[in-house]
Design a protein around this motif. Structure first.
Motif, PDB file in Angstrom:
ATOM      1  N   GLU A   1      47.217  49.868  34.147  1.00 49.62           N
ATOM      2  CA  GLU A   1      47.430  48.425  34.095  1.00 49.62           C
ATOM      3  C   GLU A   1      46.220  47.847  33.361  1.00 49.62           C
ATOM      4  O   GLU A   1      45.078  48.088  33.738  1.00 49.62           O
ATOM      5  CB  GLU A   1      47.527  47.817  35.487  1.00 49.62           C
ATOM      6  N   VAL A   2      46.482  47.101  32.305  1.00 49.04           N
ATOM      7  CA  VAL A   2      45.414  46.564  31.477  1.00 49.04           C
ATOM      8  C   VAL A   2      45.503  45.041  31.493  1.00 49.04           C
ATOM      9  O   VAL A   2      46.567  44.468  31.277  1.00 49.04           O
ATOM     10  CB  VAL A   2      45.531  47.081  30.027  1.00 49.04           C
ATOM     11  N   ARG A   3      44.358  44.408  31.767  1.00 50.13           N
ATOM     12  CA  ARG A   3      44.279  42.940  31.772  1.00 50.13           C
ATOM     13  C   ARG A   3      42.990  42.505  31.097  1.00 50.13           C
ATOM     14  O   ARG A   3      41.996  43.220  31.126  1.00 50.13           O
ATOM     15  CB  ARG A   3      44.257  42.398  33.196  1.00 50.13           C
ATOM     16  N   LYS A   4      43.010  41.323  30.550  1.00 45.36           N
ATOM     17  CA  LYS A   4      41.808  40.761  29.962  1.00 45.36           C
ATOM     18  C   LYS A   4      40.828  40.422  31.084  1.00 45.36           C
ATOM     19  O   LYS A   4      41.207  39.878  32.106  1.00 45.36           O
ATOM     20  CB  LYS A   4      42.156  39.506  29.164  1.00 45.36           C
ATOM     21  N   SER A   5      39.566  40.742  30.869  1.00 45.41           N
ATOM     22  CA  SER A   5      38.542  40.498  31.879  1.00 45.41           C
ATOM     23  C   SER A   5      38.342  39.002  32.095  1.00 45.41           C
ATOM     24  O   SER A   5      38.356  38.214  31.156  1.00 45.41           O
ATOM     25  CB  SER A   5      37.225  41.127  31.430  1.00 45.41           C
ATOM     26  N   THR A   6      38.145  38.622  33.350  1.00 40.62           N
ATOM     27  CA  THR A   6      37.949  37.205  33.676  1.00 40.62           C
ATOM     28  C   THR A   6      36.501  36.893  34.033  1.00 40.62           C
ATOM     29  O   THR A   6      36.179  35.751  34.315  1.00 40.62           O
ATOM     30  CB  THR A   6      38.842  36.783  34.850  1.00 40.62           C
ATOM     31  N   THR A   7      35.642  37.895  34.003  1.00 40.61           N
ATOM     32  CA  THR A   7      34.243  37.647  34.320  1.00 40.61           C
ATOM     33  C   THR A   7      33.546  37.004  33.125  1.00 40.61           C
ATOM     34  O   THR A   7      33.780  37.376  31.982  1.00 40.61           O
ATOM     35  CB  THR A   7      33.521  38.952  34.706  1.00 40.61           C
ATOM     36  N   PRO A   8      32.673  36.033  33.353  1.00 43.66           N
ATOM     37  CA  PRO A   8      32.050  35.288  32.256  1.00 43.66           C
ATOM     38  C   PRO A   8      31.196  36.153  31.327  1.00 43.66           C
ATOM     39  O   PRO A   8      31.166  35.912  30.131  1.00 43.66           O
ATOM     40  CB  PRO A   8      31.180  34.256  32.960  1.00 43.66           C
ATOM     41  N   PHE A   9      30.518  37.149  31.840  1.00 44.42           N
ATOM     42  CA  PHE A   9      29.650  37.960  30.990  1.00 44.42           C
ATOM     43  C   PHE A   9      30.413  39.046  30.239  1.00 44.42           C
ATOM     44  O   PHE A   9      29.849  39.741  29.415  1.00 44.42           O
ATOM     45  CB  PHE A   9      28.522  38.599  31.824  1.00 44.42           C
ATOM     46  N   ASN A  10      31.684  39.200  30.502  1.00 47.45           N
ATOM     47  CA  ASN A  10      32.509  40.232  29.877  1.00 47.45           C
ATOM     48  C   ASN A  10      33.555  39.625  28.953  1.00 47.45           C
ATOM     49  O   ASN A  10      34.678  40.085  28.900  1.00 47.45           O
ATOM     50  CB  ASN A  10      33.208  41.046  30.972  1.00 47.45           C
ATOM     51  N   ARG A  11      33.229  38.614  28.240  1.00 45.68           N
ATOM     52  CA  ARG A  11      34.204  37.928  27.375  1.00 45.68           C
ATOM     53  C   ARG A  11      34.846  38.868  26.368  1.00 45.68           C
ATOM     54  O   ARG A  11      34.203  39.739  25.813  1.00 45.68           O
ATOM     55  CB  ARG A  11      33.528  36.805  26.617  1.00 45.68           C
ATOM     56  N   CYS A  12      36.131  38.648  26.154  1.00 44.47           N
ATOM     57  CA  CYS A  12      36.912  39.407  25.175  1.00 44.47           C
ATOM     58  C   CYS A  12      36.915  40.904  25.461  1.00 44.47           C
ATOM     59  O   CYS A  12      37.029  41.711  24.557  1.00 44.47           O
ATOM     60  CB  CYS A  12      36.430  39.133  23.763  1.00 44.47           C
ATOM     61  N   LYS A  13      36.744  41.268  26.684  1.00 44.17           N
ATOM     62  CA  LYS A  13      36.810  42.668  27.083  1.00 44.17           C
ATOM     63  C   LYS A  13      38.054  42.868  27.938  1.00 44.17           C
ATOM     64  O   LYS A  13      38.637  41.926  28.438  1.00 44.17           O
ATOM     65  CB  LYS A  13      35.573  43.064  27.897  1.00 44.17           C
ATOM     66  N   TRP A  14      38.412  44.123  28.134  1.00 42.50           N
ATOM     67  CA  TRP A  14      39.605  44.455  28.894  1.00 42.50           C
ATOM     68  C   TRP A  14      39.229  45.292  30.107  1.00 42.50           C
ATOM     69  O   TRP A  14      38.368  46.157  30.029  1.00 42.50           O
ATOM     70  CB  TRP A  14      40.579  45.231  28.016  1.00 42.50           C
ATOM     71  N   ASP A  15      39.871  45.027  31.226  1.00 45.80           N
ATOM     72  CA  ASP A  15      39.730  45.822  32.435  1.00 45.80           C
ATOM     73  C   ASP A  15      41.008  46.630  32.603  1.00 45.80           C
ATOM     74  O   ASP A  15      42.086  46.191  32.208  1.00 45.80           O
ATOM     75  CB  ASP A  15      39.547  44.935  33.666  1.00 45.80           C
ATOM     76  N   TYR A  16      40.887  47.811  33.190  1.00 45.65           N
ATOM     77  CA  TYR A  16      42.092  48.603  33.443  1.00 45.65           C
ATOM     78  C   TYR A  16      41.972  49.335  34.767  1.00 45.65           C
ATOM     79  O   TYR A  16      40.885  49.617  35.247  1.00 45.65           O
ATOM     80  CB  TYR A  16      42.376  49.587  32.295  1.00 45.65           C
ATOM     81  N   TRP A  17      43.145  49.607  35.356  1.00 47.62           N
ATOM     82  CA  TRP A  17      43.252  50.299  36.630  1.00 47.62           C
ATOM     83  C   TRP A  17      44.320  51.371  36.499  1.00 47.62           C
ATOM     84  O   TRP A  17      45.285  51.212  35.772  1.00 47.62           O
ATOM     85  CB  TRP A  17      43.638  49.326  37.738  1.00 47.62           C
ATOM     86  N   THR A  18      44.148  52.448  37.249  1.00 42.01           N
ATOM     87  CA  THR A  18      45.129  53.531  37.190  1.00 42.01           C
ATOM     88  C   THR A  18      46.256  53.293  38.195  1.00 42.01           C
ATOM     89  O   THR A  18      46.039  52.730  39.260  1.00 42.01           O
ATOM     90  CB  THR A  18      44.476  54.896  37.487  1.00 42.01           C
ATOM     91  N   VAL A  19      47.435  53.738  37.829  1.00 43.94           N
ATOM     92  CA  VAL A  19      48.617  53.662  38.683  1.00 43.94           C
ATOM     93  C   VAL A  19      49.230  55.059  38.699  1.00 43.94           C
ATOM     94  O   VAL A  19      49.699  55.547  37.671  1.00 43.94           O
ATOM     95  CB  VAL A  19      49.644  52.635  38.143  1.00 43.94           C
ATOM     96  N   LYS A  20      49.198  55.714  39.863  1.00 45.67           N
ATOM     97  CA  LYS A  20      49.761  57.071  39.985  1.00 45.67           C
ATOM     98  C   LYS A  20      51.190  56.980  40.496  1.00 45.67           C
ATOM     99  O   LYS A  20      51.442  56.485  41.588  1.00 45.67           O
ATOM    100  CB  LYS A  20      48.922  57.917  40.941  1.00 45.67           C
ATOM    101  N   VAL A  21      52.124  57.457  39.701  1.00 43.67           N
ATOM    102  CA  VAL A  21      53.542  57.423  40.044  1.00 43.67           C
ATOM    103  C   VAL A  21      53.860  58.594  40.978  1.00 43.67           C
ATOM    104  O   VAL A  21      53.589  59.747  40.653  1.00 43.67           O
ATOM    105  CB  VAL A  21      54.417  57.502  38.780  1.00 43.67           C
ATOM    106  N   ILE A  22      54.422  58.288  42.131  1.00 45.94           N
ATOM    107  CA  ILE A  22      54.771  59.312  43.115  1.00 45.94           C
ATOM    108  C   ILE A  22      56.263  59.622  43.086  1.00 45.94           C
ATOM    109  O   ILE A  22      56.671  60.774  43.140  1.00 45.94           O
ATOM    110  CB  ILE A  22      54.334  58.862  44.532  1.00 45.94           C
ATOM    111  N   GLU A  23      57.062  58.573  42.975  1.00 46.17           N
ATOM    112  CA  GLU A  23      58.521  58.744  43.010  1.00 46.17           C
ATOM    113  C   GLU A  23      59.162  57.669  42.139  1.00 46.17           C
ATOM    114  O   GLU A  23      58.647  56.565  42.029  1.00 46.17           O
ATOM    115  CB  GLU A  23      58.997  58.602  44.453  1.00 46.17           C
ATOM    116  N   VAL A  24      60.293  58.004  41.517  1.00 41.92           N
ATOM    117  CA  VAL A  24      61.047  57.048  40.698  1.00 41.92           C
ATOM    118  C   VAL A  24      62.454  56.953  41.250  1.00 41.92           C
ATOM    119  O   VAL A  24      63.132  57.964  41.414  1.00 41.92           O
ATOM    120  CB  VAL A  24      61.085  57.483  39.218  1.00 41.92           C
TER     121      VAL A  24
END
Length: 72
Positions: A15-38
């Motif tokens: 999951e990728v989102r634009k960073s909302t912290t003031p010192f991280n302008r124009c940067k991207w944050d990401y988190w992992t999502v592990k799929v267990i079942e579909v």
């Protein structure tokens, strides 16, 4: 973005989102999502987001994830 049909159990999505912290302008944050079942019938994914307890995520949210690591 990933198509729902391509999501398989055992995949690691990001999951990728634009960073909302003031010192991280124009940067991207990401988190992992592990799929267990579909669940193709109900169009949902049982997944663990950022190492938390797994929960059902419906197609609308699951297709916003990315298949490739944004740092690669």
């Amino acid at each position: 973005m990933i198509k729902f049909e391509k999501i398989k159990p055992g995949m690691i999505l990001y999951e990728v989102r634009k960073s909302t912290t003031p010192f991280n302008r124009c940067k991207w944050d990401y988190w992992t999502v592990k799929v267990i079942e579909v669940d193709q019938e109900k169009r949902r994914v049982f997944a663990s987001w950022n190492g938390n307890a797994p929960k059902w995520i419906y197609e609308r949210q699951a297709t916003k994830y990315r298949a490739k690591n944004p740092n690669d």
